[in-house]
Write a protein that holds these residues in place. Structure first.
Motif, PDB file in Angstrom:
ATOM      1  N   GLY A 130       0.714  -1.282   0.174  1.00  0.00           N
ATOM      2  CA  GLY A 130      -0.020   0.015   0.066  1.00  0.00           C
ATOM      3  C   GLY A 130       0.836   1.251  -0.219  1.00  0.00           C
ATOM      4  O   GLY A 130       1.964   1.231   0.526  1.00  0.00           O
ATOM      5  N   ALA A 131       0.400   2.255  -0.748  1.00  0.00           N
ATOM      6  CA  ALA A 131       1.185   3.631  -0.635  1.00  0.00           C
ATOM      7  C   ALA A 131       0.098   4.837  -0.342  1.00  0.00           C
ATOM      8  O   ALA A 131       0.265   5.932  -0.817  1.00  0.00           O
ATOM      9  N   GLY A 132      -0.780   4.573   0.491  1.00  0.00           N
ATOM     10  CA  GLY A 132      -1.718   5.684   0.698  1.00  0.00           C
ATOM     11  C   GLY A 132      -1.152   6.231   1.919  1.00  0.00           C
ATOM     12  O   GLY A 132      -0.255   6.050   2.542  1.00  0.00           O
ATOM     13  N   GLY A 133      -2.175   7.062   2.664  1.00  0.00           N
ATOM     14  CA  GLY A 133      -2.095   7.656   3.866  1.00  0.00           C
ATOM     15  C   GLY A 133      -1.439   6.855   5.236  1.00  0.00           C
ATOM     16  O   GLY A 133      -0.661   7.155   5.675  1.00  0.00           O
ATOM     17  N   SER A 135       0.305   3.976   4.828  1.00  0.00           N
ATOM     18  CA  SER A 135       1.649   3.788   4.663  1.00  0.00           C
ATOM     19  C   SER A 135       2.644   4.732   4.855  1.00  0.00           C
ATOM     20  O   SER A 135       3.728   4.591   5.491  1.00  0.00           O
ATOM     21  N   ARG A 155      -0.783  -1.423  -5.752  1.00  0.00           N
ATOM     22  CA  ARG A 155      -1.599  -1.755  -6.892  1.00  0.00           C
ATOM     23  C   ARG A 155      -1.159  -0.774  -7.893  1.00  0.00           C
ATOM     24  O   ARG A 155      -1.188  -0.968  -9.075  1.00  0.00           O
ATOM     25  N   THR A 156      -1.255   0.620  -7.742  1.00  0.00           N
ATOM     26  CA  THR A 156      -0.719   1.657  -8.641  1.00  0.00           C
ATOM     27  C   THR A 156       0.786   2.008  -8.263  1.00  0.00           C
ATOM     28  O   THR A 156       0.968   2.532  -7.352  1.00  0.00           O
ATOM     29  N   LYS A 159       2.376   5.307  -7.392  1.00  0.00           N
ATOM     30  CA  LYS A 159       2.181   5.975  -6.304  1.00  0.00           C
ATOM     31  C   LYS A 159       3.330   5.315  -5.150  1.00  0.00           C
ATOM     32  O   LYS A 159       4.021   6.030  -4.319  1.00  0.00           O
ATOM     33  N   PHE A 178       2.470  -4.998  -7.633  1.00  0.00           N
ATOM     34  CA  PHE A 178       2.591  -6.117  -6.837  1.00  0.00           C
ATOM     35  C   PHE A 178       3.379  -7.070  -7.854  1.00  0.00           C
ATOM     36  O   PHE A 178       4.094  -8.083  -7.393  1.00  0.00           O
ATOM     37  N   ALA A 192      -0.784  -2.232   4.657  1.00  0.00           N
ATOM     38  CA  ALA A 192      -0.973  -0.959   4.945  1.00  0.00           C
ATOM     39  C   ALA A 192      -2.020  -0.599   3.807  1.00  0.00           C
ATOM     40  O   ALA A 192      -2.295   0.624   3.581  1.00  0.00           O
ATOM     41  N   SER A 194      -6.113  -0.587   2.129  1.00  0.00           N
ATOM     42  CA  SER A 194      -7.458  -0.541   2.727  1.00  0.00           C
ATOM     43  C   SER A 194      -8.091  -1.939   2.526  1.00  0.00           C
ATOM     44  O   SER A 194      -9.372  -2.008   2.676  1.00  0.00           O
ATOM     45  N   ALA A 195      -7.272  -2.628   1.764  1.00  0.00           N
ATOM     46  CA  ALA A 195      -8.026  -3.830   1.159  1.00  0.00           C
ATOM     47  C   ALA A 195      -8.652  -4.817   2.222  1.00  0.00           C
ATOM     48  O   ALA A 195      -9.873  -5.467   1.907  1.00  0.00           O
ATOM     49  N   GLN A 200     -10.474  -8.268   1.222  1.00  0.00           N
ATOM     50  CA  GLN A 200      -9.745  -8.475   0.059  1.00  0.00           C
ATOM     51  C   GLN A 200      -8.218  -8.564   0.446  1.00  0.00           C
ATOM     52  O   GLN A 200      -7.765  -8.027   1.419  1.00  0.00           O
ATOM     53  N   PRO A 202      -4.471  -7.931  -1.636  1.00  0.00           N
ATOM     54  CA  PRO A 202      -3.322  -8.071  -2.695  1.00  0.00           C
ATOM     55  C   PRO A 202      -2.812  -9.105  -3.263  1.00  0.00           C
ATOM     56  O   PRO A 202      -2.657 -10.288  -2.465  1.00  0.00           O
TER      57      PRO A 202
HETATM   58  P1  ATR Z   1      -5.338   4.967   4.072  1.00  0.00           P
HETATM   59  O1  ATR Z   1      -5.488   6.413   4.557  1.00  0.00           O
HETATM   60  O2  ATR Z   1      -6.057   3.828   4.520  1.00  0.00           O
HETATM   61  O3  ATR Z   1      -4.170   4.504   3.562  1.00  0.00           O
HETATM   62  P2  ATR Z   1      -5.777   5.464   1.006  1.00  0.00           P
HETATM   63  O4  ATR Z   1      -4.827   6.704   1.215  1.00  0.00           O
HETATM   64  O5  ATR Z   1      -7.022   5.739   0.292  1.00  0.00           O
HETATM   65  O6  ATR Z   1      -6.264   5.150   2.566  1.00  0.00           O
HETATM   66  O7  ATR Z   1      -4.813   4.082   0.491  1.00  0.00           O
HETATM   67  C1  ATR Z   1      -5.612   3.059   0.433  1.00  0.00           C
HETATM   68  C2  ATR Z   1      -4.468   2.002  -0.068  1.00  0.00           C
HETATM   69  O8  ATR Z   1      -4.757   0.815  -0.502  1.00  0.00           O
HETATM   70  C3  ATR Z   1      -3.770   2.395  -1.522  1.00  0.00           C
HETATM   71  O9  ATR Z   1      -2.274   2.016  -1.609  1.00  0.00           O
HETATM   72  C4  ATR Z   1      -4.500   1.592  -2.409  1.00  0.00           C
HETATM   73  O10 ATR Z   1      -4.158   1.027  -3.638  1.00  0.00           O
HETATM   74  P3  ATR Z   1      -4.213   2.226  -4.682  1.00  0.00           P
HETATM   75  O11 ATR Z   1      -3.042   3.438  -4.663  1.00  0.00           O
HETATM   76  O12 ATR Z   1      -3.600   1.456  -6.166  1.00  0.00           O
HETATM   77  O13 ATR Z   1      -5.504   2.739  -4.946  1.00  0.00           O
HETATM   78  C5  ATR Z   1      -4.476   0.297  -1.513  1.00  0.00           C
HETATM   79  N1  ATR Z   1      -5.798  -0.584  -1.652  1.00  0.00           N
HETATM   80  C6  ATR Z   1      -7.206  -0.350  -1.507  1.00  0.00           C
HETATM   81  N2  ATR Z   1      -7.763  -1.386  -2.040  1.00  0.00           N
HETATM   82  C7  ATR Z   1      -7.108  -2.204  -2.564  1.00  0.00           C
HETATM   83  C8  ATR Z   1      -7.045  -3.765  -3.244  1.00  0.00           C
HETATM   84  N3  ATR Z   1      -8.454  -4.323  -2.916  1.00  0.00           N
HETATM   85  N4  ATR Z   1      -6.070  -4.217  -3.359  1.00  0.00           N
HETATM   86  C9  ATR Z   1      -4.932  -3.991  -3.256  1.00  0.00           C
HETATM   87  N5  ATR Z   1      -4.537  -2.523  -2.734  1.00  0.00           N
HETATM   88  C10 ATR Z   1      -5.675  -1.972  -2.460  1.00  0.00           C
END
Ligand code: ATR
Length: 278
Positions: A130-133, A135, A155-156, A159, A178, A192, A194-195, A200, A202
């Protein structure tokens, strides 16, 4: 009679927050007199609600989803770890009336791993999914532990690459998609994304976890998350969820506000035993 100092957690949704109970347990344990409540605050009302809280004598706030970035913008001063994470989960009123922003999530995770679980991070290979908040908030406290390598997979892919580049100066940290995980092995895998919250997982290649390695999901629930189950299936020495991190980040916030460090293991054990009965 003086009223107790007031604290609160703001979030949306906030109904199921465990923070009021955790802070009340800390207060009881350390003999501190304080009031801690949970307040439903949508993002649009954040600034007004925070300003009113402090204007009415509030001493400190926790901010949770989806308010951490807004809290980061609101804070007049920030600790270095908060500055780097671009998210704030703790606001504290300072003696001069200004508001300090900190992020205790990363140190909460590191304390749970190293102190409570005895998992040293120095010299090991760590993967963050994960690379969101979530992480971003844990990277700098993990790097401070001097792991051998830190890889961020997302996934992306873009990022993950960008996020890794932000911290590059500090250590060997790389980002990938991945599919970039094929033929790699890690001693600790942190989820990290939100899957988990939607059950779900990864796509993770077979053999990703080294023998004797550990798994940790930043999310938690009454039932094992999909990633905790993956860790068990892949023979992790420990496959843990984020309940310990939740309590540890709260303890760090409590310390910032009150200058007293509560004992966390009894609180973690109590919350854990309650969910096993649920
Ligand atoms: P948070 O603050 O919880 O980190 P966020 O900033 O929206 O929330 O980030 C969500 C992270 O979960 C992202 O890394 C997202 O991947 P993308 O950047 O590709 O969107 C990842 N994520 C969410 N659902 C996912 C799934 N089903 N499989 C893999 N990665 C997932």
């Amino acid at each position: 009679m003086t009223l107790p100092d007031r604290y609160a957690v703001f979030g949306h949704p906030i109904k199921h927050s465990k923070s009021p109970r955790i802070h009340r347990m800390f207060a009881e344990q350390t003999g501190q007199t304080l009031d801690y409540s949970a307040v439903e605050v949508p993002a649009e009302q954040f600034e007004t609600a925070v300003a009113a809280f402090f204007a009415e004598g509030g001493k400190g706030l926790n901010c949770t989803v989806p308010l951490k970035e807004l809290a980061w913008r609101y804070a007049e001063h920030k600790t270095e770890r908060a500055q780097l994470s671009k998210a704030v989960n703790t606001l504290a009123l300072q003696a001069d009336g200004s508001i300090l922003g900190d992020n205790t999530d990363g140190i909460g995770l590191v304390s749970d791993l190293t102190v409570n679980r005895g998992i040293a991070l120095a010299g090991i290979r760590i993967l963050i999914l994960g690379a969101g908040g979530a992480s971003r908030g844990i990277i700098s406290p993990i790097l401070e532990q001097l792991p051998q390598t830190l890889v961020i997979a997302n996934r992306t892919e873009d990022k993950a690459v960008k996020l890794a580049a932000e911290f590059q100066a500090k250590a060997t940290i790389t980002g990938c998609g991945f599919d970039g995980l094929e033929n790699q092995q890690f001693d600790l895998i942190l989820n990290a994304t939100s899957a988990s919250l939607s059950g779900q997982l990864p796509p993770l290649p077979v053999g990703l976890l080294a023998a004797g390695g550990n798994c940790y999901d930043l999310a938690y629930g009454n039932e094992p998350t999909a990633f905790v189950r993956w860790g068990r299936e892949n023979h992790a020495a420990n496959s843990l969820d984020g309940l310990g991190m939740l309590v540890e980040q709260a303890a760090e916030a409590f310390f910032i506000w009150r200058g007293v460090r509560p004992a966390t293991p009894p609180v973690i054990e109590l919350l854990d035993s309650e969910r096993q009965k649920a």
